[in-house]
Write an enzyme that holds these catalytic residues in place. Sequence first.
Site: not given
Lengths: 433, 433
Positions: B10, B206
């Site tokens: 994708l 993160k």
Amino acid sequence: MSEKVTVGLLGLGVVGSGVIKLIENHQQKLAHQLGCNVQVKRVLVRDLDKSRDVDIEEDLLTTNPDDVLNDPDIDVIVEVMGGVNEAKDYILKAFTSKKHVVSANKDLVALHGPELQDAATHNKCDFYYEASVAGGIPILRGIVDGLSSDRIQKVMGIVNGTTNYILTQMDSEGVSYENALKEAQELGFAEADPTSDVEGLDAARKMAILGRLAFSTPVDLEDVEVSGIKGIELEDLQYGDQLGYTMKLIGYANFDNHELEINVQPTLLAKSHPLAAVKNEFNAVYVYGDAVGETMFYGPGAGSLPTATAIVSDVVTVIKNMRLGVTGNQFVEPHFKKELKTSDKRYAQYYVRLFAKDEAGVFSTISALFHDQDISFKRILQTPVNKGEVAEIIFITHQTSLENFQQALEKLESLDAVLEVKSYYKVEGDAIS
Amino acid sequence: MSEKVTVGLLGLGVVGSGVIKLIENHQQKLAHQLGCNVQVKRVLVRDLDKSRDVDIEEDLLTTNPDDVLNDPDIDVIVEVMGGVNEAKDYILKAFTSKKHVVSANKDLVALHGPELQDAATHNKCDFYYEASVAGGIPILRGIVDGLSSDRIQKVMGIVNGTTNYILTQMDSEGVSYENALKEAQELGFAEADPTSDVEGLDAARKMAILGRLAFSTPVDLEDVEVSGIKGIELEDLQYGDQLGYTMKLIGYANFDNHELEINVQPTLLAKSHPLAAVKNEFNAVYVYGDAVGETMFYGPGAGSLPTATAIVSDVVTVIKNMRLGVTGNQFVEPHFKKELKTSDKRYAQYYVRLFAKDEAGVFSTISALFHDQDISFKRILQTPVNKGEVAEIIFITHQTSLENFQQALEKLESLDAVLEVKSYYKVEGDAIS
């Protein structure tokens, strides 16, 4: 699946005691991850009466290896006894009894790793040995799993804490090799007989293991060329520093086109290199992959609890595999064939320090000699010593083949004007000057 | 097991192209490890006619997501399209069709990771996202597998390459924030709209992911306090340097006694800290474990091929799990409960720079004010400016609670003699002075 998994220990030294403590202290985290408890049931020791650094029930201890290896309740054997022949026998017996094995034994794995791996696979057992290289740093997983999709071209390691401590002390305190060694011994960073460390043998074992896994190729311990730091001179560290380099004992392995170069040698590393910042007893492994580029794994290379972390993390992996019913599937890759690189294919830069007569034309003679071997210079330092009778000359070459460099060295030593070639070292990276 | 495993992509941007190249270039190594080939069968793109950085057969491309998500031949979906809502829908659909998913999408995983993981487990599918944190560095495996036996206490990360590049340039070249940002944009290290990077939002995502895995606790993105490097002044880097510190944008997370502290902020780091040597666009994550002590994982935080390495290594893991019949077993631990640490329990050292009237007794007033808050000074610099009418005062405190520090700051700003509190930053580590 039972409510606990039972572990047997071979050995209860510094690392074995760490394993006992870690399993006890982190029982909650282990149980959370595994859905069961982890229990140490028997421990093989040499001497039942020795005083130990860890609380352990006396009746867990035994001097009979069969009590551990033949106990049907024990699922996983942790080998932390060291040595080669006996440890190998016990591990092979463990596999025959269908017990999984976690080992921290670099000497054994370096010498007999592939044979032990075969025995494990044959018996559908797991065999893990993360702790055998760079203590607490999960470098073997990093290579085998984390970089599994990449083609690793080069591995460079500071994989011996003793020598790194000595070199760091020489560098930062300006002390001699002998004094730094003595201090390391007093602080427990070096053993009474430091031979295996300072001569690079310990690092060579770890590099053999790293090379095998990084390149999926058979690497024998005797493939590793070794030269240690014994008697290294402070002057070379200081000149290196002046030129932008730090001296480190570097394990170096590269593999391309099925050709392997693998060695351990003192190396002048550009200060900008990630490994140059690795100080004192710390270890680090630098891995260069075709796609990922530069990576580095840093941490403690030894010590009771750090090493135990690697061992118990391996035990966790084994228990997960047991629960999933997939032990003995380490996907050891078909090996690529290997040739050792000949010296005409080994390229590097070199640092040379020599004493010559301080006469007109000497340097141009030296320079011409190297030029004839296709070697050009990158940096030169020349200092008169002894009232101008002698010149101390230091230079760093551009990339050259080892073959050409060795030939140049030989000719250099036979020049009348050259009094002594004092030292030469491999150089890695470009110093910013 | 078929002779090949089929992958659907994708997205085909910078990272997607890297995945195509890596699978092609490393086919031999992949086949050696897996005993089968890996083939990309369909790729979802937005625009069929866009020119691309990679050779790919035209009929592999499609603009219809169902061509990828509903293709019964496809085993593994690699999501590299970015964005949140659409990507989330597609991934959930993939799990429903019993396809495994590897994602590089930090925004998505930070926001909806636990929900996606649940959907994966429910469908007995794998869900891996190593590439979502620190690009090519195998840090999630390092934490989850490599340090599985340890109790991680603290994670500190340089997890945004753009801001690290800017700070490195300011530090090494003495350029202003604005000029360093412009240069980073010209070199492609910063985007035209750098907001998400320079304001610390990218790093916060993160850190949320790292915090979750390191501490086995639910961490929401809004738990992460963020302050970025926008408009940071060169003077603070220079004074920091003089005192032995380097300015870095540090993601910080610690967890003890079920209490979590997690934030992203510019921090003055002692030069001896392993993270201080991480330069330019490189990333690194420092992990402190109860037993292992200090470890650090270093490498490229972004880039087409490095990020692709992490993605394809995840694909390798998924394929190994498929072969062993153990997909959907990620041993996601039962979560520990969590409270956010209140400011009276958050301890740190701080750097403060201020302008005050250059009068007798000013410094002792300031010092007394801090003393009343139980804060003492570790280092002090005072320089007269503007012909002695004004003094620039810089100090670094010893450890203090954030609560006390904030109260002291407030009082400081209301002092008559203090003209302006110019800046203050958290300080980590002890500089050797």
